[in-house]
Design an enzyme around this catalytic site. Structure first.
Site, PDB file in Angstrom:
ATOM      1  N   HIS A 158      44.753  33.469  40.955  1.00  0.00           N
ATOM      2  CA  HIS A 158      43.809  34.583  40.968  1.00  0.00           C
ATOM      3  C   HIS A 158      44.456  35.818  41.576  1.00  0.00           C
ATOM      4  O   HIS A 158      44.313  36.938  41.057  1.00  0.00           O
ATOM      5  CB  HIS A 158      42.558  34.198  41.756  1.00  0.00           C
ATOM      6  CG  HIS A 158      41.442  35.182  41.667  1.00  0.00           C
ATOM      7  ND1 HIS A 158      41.241  36.175  42.608  1.00  0.00           N
ATOM      8  CD2 HIS A 158      40.460  35.356  40.736  1.00  0.00           C
ATOM      9  CE1 HIS A 158      40.192  36.897  42.270  1.00  0.00           C
ATOM     10  NE2 HIS A 158      39.701  36.432  41.136  1.00  0.00           N
ATOM     11  N   HIS A 179      40.178  42.057  35.975  1.00  0.00           N
ATOM     12  CA  HIS A 179      38.851  42.463  36.432  1.00  0.00           C
ATOM     13  C   HIS A 179      38.481  43.829  35.850  1.00  0.00           C
ATOM     14  O   HIS A 179      39.315  44.554  35.325  1.00  0.00           O
ATOM     15  CB  HIS A 179      38.802  42.546  37.960  1.00  0.00           C
ATOM     16  CG  HIS A 179      38.781  41.208  38.622  1.00  0.00           C
ATOM     17  ND1 HIS A 179      39.922  40.567  39.024  1.00  0.00           N
ATOM     18  CD2 HIS A 179      37.756  40.376  38.927  1.00  0.00           C
ATOM     19  CE1 HIS A 179      39.607  39.399  39.563  1.00  0.00           C
ATOM     20  NE2 HIS A 179      38.295  39.265  39.514  1.00  0.00           N
ATOM     21  N   HIS A 188      38.264  34.017  33.787  1.00  0.00           N
ATOM     22  CA  HIS A 188      37.763  33.134  34.843  1.00  0.00           C
ATOM     23  C   HIS A 188      37.300  31.791  34.269  1.00  0.00           C
ATOM     24  O   HIS A 188      37.380  30.763  34.962  1.00  0.00           O
ATOM     25  CB  HIS A 188      36.627  33.815  35.606  1.00  0.00           C
ATOM     26  CG  HIS A 188      37.102  34.856  36.565  1.00  0.00           C
ATOM     27  ND1 HIS A 188      37.319  36.167  36.199  1.00  0.00           N
ATOM     28  CD2 HIS A 188      37.421  34.779  37.890  1.00  0.00           C
ATOM     29  CE1 HIS A 188      37.750  36.851  37.246  1.00  0.00           C
ATOM     30  NE2 HIS A 188      37.820  36.035  38.291  1.00  0.00           N
ATOM     31  N   HIS A 309      28.009  39.423  41.175  1.00  0.00           N
ATOM     32  CA  HIS A 309      29.323  38.807  41.382  1.00  0.00           C
ATOM     33  C   HIS A 309      30.044  39.430  42.575  1.00  0.00           C
ATOM     34  O   HIS A 309      30.505  38.730  43.485  1.00  0.00           O
ATOM     35  CB  HIS A 309      30.170  38.948  40.117  1.00  0.00           C
ATOM     36  CG  HIS A 309      31.649  38.879  40.372  1.00  0.00           C
ATOM     37  ND1 HIS A 309      32.428  40.029  40.487  1.00  0.00           N
ATOM     38  CD2 HIS A 309      32.482  37.830  40.562  1.00  0.00           C
ATOM     39  CE1 HIS A 309      33.676  39.661  40.733  1.00  0.00           C
ATOM     40  NE2 HIS A 309      33.744  38.343  40.786  1.00  0.00           N
ATOM     41  N   HIS A 313      30.836  37.857  46.577  1.00  0.00           N
ATOM     42  CA  HIS A 313      32.182  37.818  47.158  1.00  0.00           C
ATOM     43  C   HIS A 313      32.161  38.456  48.544  1.00  0.00           C
ATOM     44  O   HIS A 313      32.660  37.896  49.518  1.00  0.00           O
ATOM     45  CB  HIS A 313      33.157  38.583  46.265  1.00  0.00           C
ATOM     46  CG  HIS A 313      33.852  37.745  45.236  1.00  0.00           C
ATOM     47  ND1 HIS A 313      34.918  36.931  45.540  1.00  0.00           N
ATOM     48  CD2 HIS A 313      33.634  37.612  43.903  1.00  0.00           C
ATOM     49  CE1 HIS A 313      35.334  36.323  44.437  1.00  0.00           C
ATOM     50  NE2 HIS A 313      34.561  36.723  43.427  1.00  0.00           N
ATOM     51  N   PHE A 329      40.335  40.385  46.590  1.00  0.00           N
ATOM     52  CA  PHE A 329      40.870  39.731  45.390  1.00  0.00           C
ATOM     53  C   PHE A 329      42.070  38.830  45.689  1.00  0.00           C
ATOM     54  O   PHE A 329      42.212  37.762  45.101  1.00  0.00           O
ATOM     55  CB  PHE A 329      41.273  40.773  44.351  1.00  0.00           C
ATOM     56  CG  PHE A 329      40.138  41.254  43.499  1.00  0.00           C
ATOM     57  CD1 PHE A 329      39.177  40.388  43.022  1.00  0.00           C
ATOM     58  CD2 PHE A 329      40.039  42.598  43.164  1.00  0.00           C
ATOM     59  CE1 PHE A 329      38.130  40.837  42.239  1.00  0.00           C
ATOM     60  CE2 PHE A 329      38.997  43.070  42.373  1.00  0.00           C
ATOM     61  CZ  PHE A 329      38.037  42.178  41.913  1.00  0.00           C
ATOM     62  N   HIS A 342      32.028  31.167  41.106  1.00  0.00           N
ATOM     63  CA  HIS A 342      32.391  31.524  39.733  1.00  0.00           C
ATOM     64  C   HIS A 342      31.905  30.501  38.708  1.00  0.00           C
ATOM     65  O   HIS A 342      31.758  30.842  37.529  1.00  0.00           O
ATOM     66  CB  HIS A 342      33.888  31.767  39.615  1.00  0.00           C
ATOM     67  CG  HIS A 342      34.240  33.209  39.802  1.00  0.00           C
ATOM     68  ND1 HIS A 342      34.164  34.127  38.778  1.00  0.00           N
ATOM     69  CD2 HIS A 342      34.618  33.897  40.910  1.00  0.00           C
ATOM     70  CE1 HIS A 342      34.494  35.323  39.233  1.00  0.00           C
ATOM     71  NE2 HIS A 342      34.768  35.217  40.528  1.00  0.00           N
TER      72      HIS A 342
END
Length: 561
Positions: A158, A179, A188, A309, A313, A329, A342
């Site tokens: 990732h 992204h 993903h 989303h 996070h 990230f 996810h």
């Protein structure tokens, strides 16, 4: 027709003594049998050829070395992976996300589905399932450090695809970022697909599936207990300790806890309605904007990505500026809760497709369908996969536990109908404001080119508010909210039709300034506000986090069929 001769010169250097992965250097020579012209790979257009990764092409594939008109993002050349650079300072990053190198890659073919993998709702998981999941993660963490299936190596997958460490094949001046574009959902999905298969192989269970954190349902909005047990291999110490159970997840989280805790659940439900229904009529608005070779990263995020989303996070990660682990990230994959989070995002993709009925469920553009990525599979083989193979989770061999979807019935209601605020506000028109720094609340009158549209007109065209030229620093968590004809002027009340949506972004390790955009659907919103005959709407932009780092280039209304 002249024949082309292709030859390879390859040298292989072993890595660690116990590793079966190797570094490699490759050179491609292409010559015409008449002119004996030689082309070195250093200046060769590699759009249709992955160099340095092995996997010799058969004679039937040789035409692929010729220039092509299609521009899908190609699987990256791992030998070109770098630590990345802070593009604002020019300094190299202090994190290395690059994967182990393999002698070859293969094109992945979906295996026949013999036994379906089952993904349970995390809050409904049995003790037996939790024990199995914990064992699988424990074994993953025990794998050799250079095994690509190792826990940290998987976390770095990732990191590498999300921090501009890979060059675009075909345009070395640009980097790959999956992204804030139309690749968010399919990339993903592949990432979780192989992570899940690795775990299943480690415990010898072909039916093992990842749990999904059902945060869009009030019954599942608390962090699942299996992830909050400090004695479990699923635990991550780098979390916001104020958000452990029984705290309720805030899908509008912006770095500060909700001012009205009692409104978190109603806010969450209406937010999901907007992301999945009101603003998700068009493919681009749900998936994100087009991103292909030659395009700059971050063209524009879809509804779920920039909303729930990103909020989740940030809500899970540490309450610090950089938000590790989940809130950044580069480090997000180091928390096992990332995969539960996810898995729910992936489930929402399937739910959205089901809600579409007979409407188009995915793009037909080959720049999307033919985009390829590289992953290591459960057998530690490097495989190349295509976006076009991700359309159906059932064909991929897994399904989700059935749960209620309460947000379908939580359409936000207008606080004030037939508001005259647009005509009495005294706000300036859009052509006099932009560009504008969002270090304070900004109110703008936006003209509507078409008004009093018929039902048929609205069925044929969606009226959209386009917010363009959103200039942000990717190293910073930023968020702003958007309101339409809002007389309340209370930025903390979101369960109303006047709240149109948000833009938000997680921080990256690789810092750079980017320009992006979002679109917000207006058809249903204007009906609810009963202002379809108005010539203008009053748009209020409210900086929630990092406003001093946000500049807006412009706002206008567009119509998309």
């Amino acid at each position: 027709m002249a024949a082309f001769l292709v030859s390879w010169s390859i040298t292989t250097t072993p890595l660690a003594k116990q590793s079966h992965f190797a570094k490699r250097n490759a050179r491609l020579n292409v010559s015409c049998d008449k002119n004996q012209t030689e082309i070195s790979h250093e200046n060769f257009d590699r759009r249709n050829l992955l160099l340095g990764m092995g996997g010799l092409y058969s004679s039937s594939n040789l035409p692929s070395i010729l220039p092509a008109f299609a521009t899908p993002i190609e699987a990256p050349d791992f030998t070109k992976c770098s630590r990345g650079t802070n593009l604002n300072t020019g300094q190299p990053l202090d994190v290395n996300c690059c994967p182990p190198l393999s002698r070859e890659f293969i094109d992945y073919k979906l295996p026949p589905v013999k036994k379906m993998r089952f993904r349970p709702a995390a809050h409904l998981a049995t003790k037996e399932y939790i024990a199995k999941f914990e064992k699988a993660v424990e074994l993953m963490k025990a794998l050799p450090a250079d095994d690509p299936r190792n826990f940290m190596q998987q976390a770095n997958v990732h990191c590498a695809y999300c921090n501009l460490t890979y060059e675009q094949v075909g345009d070395k001046d640009l980097r790959i970022q999956i992204h804030n574009c139309w690749h968010f959902f399919p990339w993903h999905r592949w990432y979780l697909y192989f992570y899940e298969r690795i775990l299943g192989k480690l415990i010898d269970d072909p039916t093992f599936g990842l749990p999904f954190w059902n945060w869009d349902n009030p019954e599942g909005m608390v962090m699942p207990a299996m992830f909050a047990n400090s004695n479990s291999p699923l635990y991550d110490a780098r979390r916001n300790l104020n958000h452990l159970p029984p705290a309720i997840a805030d899908l509008a989280y912006s770095g500060k806890d909700a001012k009205h805790p009692s409104k978190i659940i109603p806010h969450n439900l209406t937010l999901m309605y907007r992301e999945m229904i009101r603003h998700a009529r068009h493919l681009e608005d749900f998936y994100g904007a087009k991103y292909s070779t030659g395009s700059k990263p971050n063209p524009g995020p879809g509804t779920v990505e920039r909303g729930s989303h990103t909020a989740m996070h940030s809500w899970v990660g540490e309450a610090t500026r950089t938000g590790e682990d989940m809130g950044n990230f580069y480090s997000a994959g180091r928390d096992t809760l990332f995969f539960g989070h996810h898995a729910n995002v992936d489930r929402l993709w399937t739910v959205w497709q089901d809600l579409r009925g007979s409407k188009a469920k995915h793009f037909t553009d080959t720049d999307w369908l033919d985009t390829t990525f590289l992953f290591y599979d459960e057998n530690a083989r490097l495989v190349r996969v295509k976006v076009g193979d991700t359309m159906d989770n059932i064909k991929l061999g897994y399904d989700f536990q059935k749960v209620d979807i309460p947000w379908q019935k939580n359409k936000p209601k207008a606080h004030v109908k037939k508001s005259k605020i647009a005509s009495t506000s005294g706000a300036p028109s859009a052509d006099r404001v932009f560009p504008v720094k969002l270090d304070k609340v900004v109110k703008i009158l936006v003209p509507r080119p078409k008004k009093s549209r018929s039902k048929k007109d609205k069925e044929n065209e969606e009226e959209l508010l386009a917010i363009e030229g959103i200039d942000v620093d990717t190293a910073t968590f930023v968020k702003f909210d958007v309101f339409i004809n809002d007389e309340d002027d209370d930025p903390y009340v979101l369960d109303k039709a006047e709240y149109a949506g948000c833009f938000s972004q997680l921080p990256h390790k690789n810092s750079s300034r980017v320009k992006t955009k979002i679109r917000l659907g207006l058809n249903e919103l204007l009906e609810d506000l009963d202002c379809e005959d108005d010539e203008y709407i009053l748009v209020t932009l409210v900086p929630i986090a990092g406003g001093e780092d946000i500049t807006i280039g412009g706002i206008k209304i567009i119509y998309v069929s």
